[in-house]
Design a protein around this motif. Structure first.
Motif, PDB file in Angstrom:
ATOM      1  N   GLU A   1      -2.195  17.148  10.144  1.00  0.00           N
ATOM      2  CA  GLU A   1      -1.163  16.538   9.296  1.00  0.00           C
ATOM      3  C   GLU A   1      -1.390  16.804   7.811  1.00  0.00           C
ATOM      4  OE1 GLU A   1      -0.915  12.405  10.182  1.00  0.00           O
ATOM      5  OE2 GLU A   1       0.400  12.693  11.912  1.00  0.00           O
ATOM      6  N   MET A   2      -2.459  17.510   7.460  1.00  0.00           N
ATOM      7  CA  MET A   2      -2.695  17.817   6.053  1.00  0.00           C
ATOM      8  C   MET A   2      -1.534  18.649   5.494  1.00  0.00           C
ATOM      9  SD  MET A   2      -5.578  16.392   5.270  1.00  0.00           S
ATOM     10  CE  MET A   2      -6.161  17.190   3.792  1.00  0.00           C
ATOM     11  N   GLU A   3      -1.212  18.419   4.222  1.00  0.00           N
ATOM     12  CA  GLU A   3      -0.113  19.179   3.603  1.00  0.00           C
ATOM     13  C   GLU A   3      -0.391  20.675   3.621  1.00  0.00           C
ATOM     14  OE1 GLU A   3       1.491  15.857   0.370  1.00  0.00           O
ATOM     15  OE2 GLU A   3       0.783  17.814  -0.307  1.00  0.00           O
ATOM     16  N   GLU A   4      -1.649  21.049   3.504  1.00  0.00           N
ATOM     17  CA  GLU A   4      -2.031  22.452   3.496  1.00  0.00           C
ATOM     18  C   GLU A   4      -3.090  22.687   4.562  1.00  0.00           C
ATOM     19  OE1 GLU A   4      -1.698  22.792  -1.399  1.00  0.00           O
ATOM     20  OE2 GLU A   4      -3.603  23.148  -0.357  1.00  0.00           O
ATOM     21  N   PRO A   5      -3.068  23.849   5.235  1.00  0.00           N
ATOM     22  CA  PRO A   5      -4.151  24.165   6.170  1.00  0.00           C
ATOM     23  C   PRO A   5      -5.445  24.409   5.406  1.00  0.00           C
ATOM     24  CG  PRO A   5      -2.735  26.067   5.866  1.00  0.00           C
ATOM     25  CD  PRO A   5      -2.073  24.940   5.134  1.00  0.00           C
TER      26      PRO A   5
ATOM     27  N   ALA B   1       0.849  -1.198   0.000  1.00  0.00           N
ATOM     28  CA  ALA B   1       0.000   0.000   0.000  1.00  0.00           C
ATOM     29  C   ALA B   1       0.879   1.241   0.000  1.00  0.00           C
ATOM     30  CB  ALA B   1      -0.892   0.000   1.236  1.00  0.00           C
ATOM     31  N   THR B   2       0.744   2.008  -1.026  1.00  0.00           N
ATOM     32  CA  THR B   2       1.588   3.207  -1.137  1.00  0.00           C
ATOM     33  C   THR B   2       0.773   4.474  -1.001  1.00  0.00           C
ATOM     34  OG1 THR B   2       1.328   3.151  -3.541  1.00  0.00           O
ATOM     35  CG2 THR B   2       3.243   2.022  -2.615  1.00  0.00           C
ATOM     36  N   ASN B   3      -0.552   4.359  -0.904  1.00  0.00           N
ATOM     37  CA  ASN B   3      -1.403   5.539  -0.814  1.00  0.00           C
ATOM     38  C   ASN B   3      -1.971   5.663   0.587  1.00  0.00           C
ATOM     39  OD1 ASN B   3      -1.117   6.186  -3.568  1.00  0.00           O
ATOM     40  ND2 ASN B   3      -2.658   4.662  -4.108  1.00  0.00           N
ATOM     41  N   SER B   4      -2.030   6.864   1.088  1.00  0.00           N
ATOM     42  CA  SER B   4      -2.548   7.132   2.424  1.00  0.00           C
ATOM     43  C   SER B   4      -3.408   8.382   2.380  1.00  0.00           C
ATOM     44  CB  SER B   4      -1.409   7.311   3.428  1.00  0.00           C
ATOM     45  OG  SER B   4      -1.906   7.718   4.690  1.00  0.00           O
ATOM     46  N   ILE B   5      -4.454   8.383   3.227  1.00  0.00           N
ATOM     47  CA  ILE B   5      -5.310   9.566   3.324  1.00  0.00           C
ATOM     48  C   ILE B   5      -4.782  10.545   4.349  1.00  0.00           C
ATOM     49  CG2 ILE B   5      -7.357   8.303   2.593  1.00  0.00           C
ATOM     50  CD1 ILE B   5      -8.205   8.185   5.527  1.00  0.00           C
ATOM     51  N   PHE B   6      -3.637  10.239   4.944  1.00  0.00           N
ATOM     52  CA  PHE B   6      -3.013  11.129   5.916  1.00  0.00           C
ATOM     53  C   PHE B   6      -1.801  11.825   5.284  1.00  0.00           C
ATOM     54  CE2 PHE B   6      -5.386  10.057   9.689  1.00  0.00           C
ATOM     55  CZ  PHE B   6      -5.903   8.810   9.374  1.00  0.00           C
ATOM     56  N   ARG B   7      -1.494  13.009   5.809  1.00  0.00           N
ATOM     57  CA  ARG B   7      -0.352  13.802   5.341  1.00  0.00           C
ATOM     58  C   ARG B   7      -0.457  14.072   3.842  1.00  0.00           C
ATOM     59  NH1 ARG B   7       3.648  14.136   9.208  1.00  0.00           N
ATOM     60  NH2 ARG B   7       3.464  12.678  10.944  1.00  0.00           N
ATOM     61  N   THR B   8      -1.643  14.430   3.393  1.00  0.00           N
ATOM     62  CA  THR B   8      -1.846  14.716   1.983  1.00  0.00           C
ATOM     63  C   THR B   8      -2.822  15.872   1.853  1.00  0.00           C
ATOM     64  OG1 THR B   8      -2.470  13.706  -0.127  1.00  0.00           O
ATOM     65  CG2 THR B   8      -3.708  13.008   1.807  1.00  0.00           C
TER      66      THR B   8
END
Length: 583
Positions: free
Chosen positions: A475-479, A386-393
């Motif tokens: 943890e989102m890349e953008e606020p 699994a290379t996809n995550s819904i976190f830190r994106t």
């Protein structure tokens, strides 16, 4: 046979509860016969008006097969069922407590009236000199009326206490003990399930490791002739070293035997796991859910019975109480245990859906034990990573990842699921919600499940989904508000005269997806802020979520520290304006 025994035990428990209620009802008969110790003028016995018919005959045409059950409709939502039973019993306890306080107040009121009436009775002799006999007669009649009123209130207190409060308290104590027992059994089942899953996982890891070693050994044996020729051309010392090294390696035959044994052990673990889970699904879980539903049904039946008795007591009071009595009778007549349960179940099924079909374990090694033993495995395997995550994106990336499974979702499923779980677990009423830390282990486990696309919260604590929601946003890349609008936000709250409407100018510039996500979040936050007992004011909420809305683009610690208060102030204004808009 086990199911029958469990049902018999459950019936015995319900009978014990009903026996306790009946025993306490017997005490009411003794207390109702007591006479007032005050001796005012003679009072004629008061007539008791028969209670109006409480309800129509039950509809015998209802088909019981159409009734839904906790197990069939909410078998995947045990925390929800457990919380309903717990809340229902707590509500029953509060009914008993409230009626006890009311009966105490009625008793004190009766004592005050009797004391005043007794005092006035001693003064009647002096009033005999008054020639206004009609006045005296009217006054004596008024005292008699007041005495009747006091007796009425005292009888109310005795009847409510003996016929309702004491039996209801006894029922709650016994039923809550049974609920805790069932909850303990469910925890044991959950622990057993986790143990079974761990055993399967460990057996699989062992088998895969041996398969890799076997592949390496087979490759080495195929390359042995070439290696021996190369060793022959080397020095004497090099040949000795190579010989020693080859002697330390296991042969492919030995590794094959180990791999076969490990694969058989893994297959046995899978079979044992499926057998254990099947036993839980067929025997243990049905019994627990049935007993939970029996508790809830018994509670509603008991409440209906006691509310009927309370209606009778009220109806026996003076005429000013008749209107209240009739209203209560109508409410009692409309009560139906099965209808209440069915409506509750259907309301939650509309939210959570029907129970998903159970997914059994399956043997998924790239080779069977028989083929391994026969030497038919060529060493190939497939590994899914699994290379996809819904976190830190980003929000857009999250939507893209879930598009296949949830094509109609307008916002990320993680946001929808977590906000609903916080509501379902009582997060709106929880003191310090979002400020109290949840168990890191539980949050990490929930995070792992969501990353696999399993959007389901088993924890009954509101702090676990609240903790993961904060983590996901931070943890989102953008606020939520991009850096390009950061300075505008700070300037709004730095101004000498703050104009709250300007925050909506910023908000309206955000992408549609971001606005929908913020509105989903604010829809939960407004209810939390409105519930004062949880101590989470709009300022406290803003402190928690400010880092998710705004992030200072400067890396200067001094600038970041100075701007933090302005970031919080802006979020306070934004929340207030959005709450107004969503109201």
């Amino acid at each position: 046979n086990n199911n029958n025994n469990n049902n018999n035990n459950n019936n015995n428990n319900n009978n014990n509860v009903n026996n306790n209620v009946n025993n306490n009802n017997g005490e009411a008969v003794q207390e109702e016969g007591e006479e007032a110790k005050l001796a005012p003028p003679e009072v004629p016995p008061r007539a008791v008006t028969p209670l109006v018919k409480l309800s129509e005959e039950a509809d015998e045409s209802k088909d019981s097969a159409e009734l839904k059950s906790f197990l069939a409709s909410l078998g995947h939502q045990f925390p929800l069922v457990s919380r309903q039973v717990e809340n229902g019993l707590y509500a029953t306890k509060r009914v008993a407590s409230y009626l006890k306080k009311i009966s105490q107040a009625e008793d004190q009121y009766a004592k005050d009236i009797l004391k005043a009436t007794s005092h006035e009775t001693t003064k009647l002799e002096k009033l005999q000199g008054d020639g206004m006999k009609r006045y005296i007669n009217a006054w004596i009649g008024m005292q008699e009326l007041l005495y009747q009123m006091a007796t009425l209130h005292r009888d109310y207190k005795d009847r409510v206490n003996s016929a309702i409060v004491l039996p209801l308290q006894a029922f709650h104590k016994e039923a809550d003990a049974k609920r805790k027992e069932l909850l303990s059994e469910m925890r044991t089942i959950s622990q057993q399930r986790k143990s079974v899953m761990d055993s399967v996982a460990k057996a699989k890891v062992r088998s895969m490791s041996l398969l890799v070693d076997l592949k390496d050994a087979q490759d080495s044996e195929k390359a042995a002739p070439v290696a021996e020729q190369a060793a022959a051309n080397k020095s004497w010392m090099s040949r000795v070293g190579a010989k020693v090294k080859s002697m330390t390696k296991e042969s492919s035959d030995a590794l094959q035997d180990k791999a076969v044994t490990a694969a058989q052990q893994y297959q046995a673990a899978v079979n044992d796991a499926n057998a254990r889970l099947a036993q839980q699904r067929v025997t243990e879980l049905p019994r627990i859910f049935e007993e939970m539903q029996s508790l809830e049904q018994a509670r509603l039946d008991v409440l209906k019975d006691f509310m009927t008795k309370y209606a009778i007591i009220l109806h026996d009071m003076v005429s000013p109480m008749e209107e209240l009595s009739n209203r209560l009778v109508k409410h009692v007549a409309n009560m139906d245990t099965n209808d209440d349960i069915q409506q509750w179940i259907e309301s939650w099924v509309s939210v959570h859906g029907e129970p998903p079909a159970p997914v059994p374990f399956k043997y998924d090694l790239p080779v069977s034990p028989e083929d391994l033993r026969a030497g038919k495995w060529d060493g190939s395997m497939t590994v899914k990573q699994a290379t996809n995550s819904i976190f830190r994106t980003t929000l857009d990336r999250v939507m893209a990842l879930q598009a296949k499974d949830y094509p109609d979702a307008e916002i990320p499923m993680i946001l929808t699921t977590l906000t609903q779980a916080i509501r379902d677990n009582g997060g709106v009423q929880s003191v310090g919600i979002f400020r109290l830390s949840a168990s890191k282990r539980e949050v990490d486990e929930l995070k792992e499940l969501f990353d696999k696309g399993v959007y389901h919260v088993e924890s009954a604590s509101p702090d676990v989904p609240a903790g993961l929601l904060k983590l996901w946003l931070r943890e989102m890349e953008e606020p939520l508000i991009p850096d390009s609008l950061y300075e505008m936000c700070i300037e709004i709250v730095k101004a000498e005269v703050i104009e709250p409407d300007r925050v909506m100018v910023v908000y309206d510039q955000l992408p549609e997806l971001t606005r929908k996500c913020i509105e989903c979040l604010v829809d939960l936050l407004k209810d939390i802020i409105a519930y004062e007992e949880n101590k989470m004011t709009v300022e406290n909420i803003a402190i928690v979520f400010a880092p998710s809305f705004l992030r200072c683009p400067s890396h200067d610690p001094m600038v970041m520290m100075m701007n933090s208060k302005y970031e919080t102030a802006f979020v306070v204004l934004l929340l207030r304006k959005l709450i107004e808009r969503l109201a």
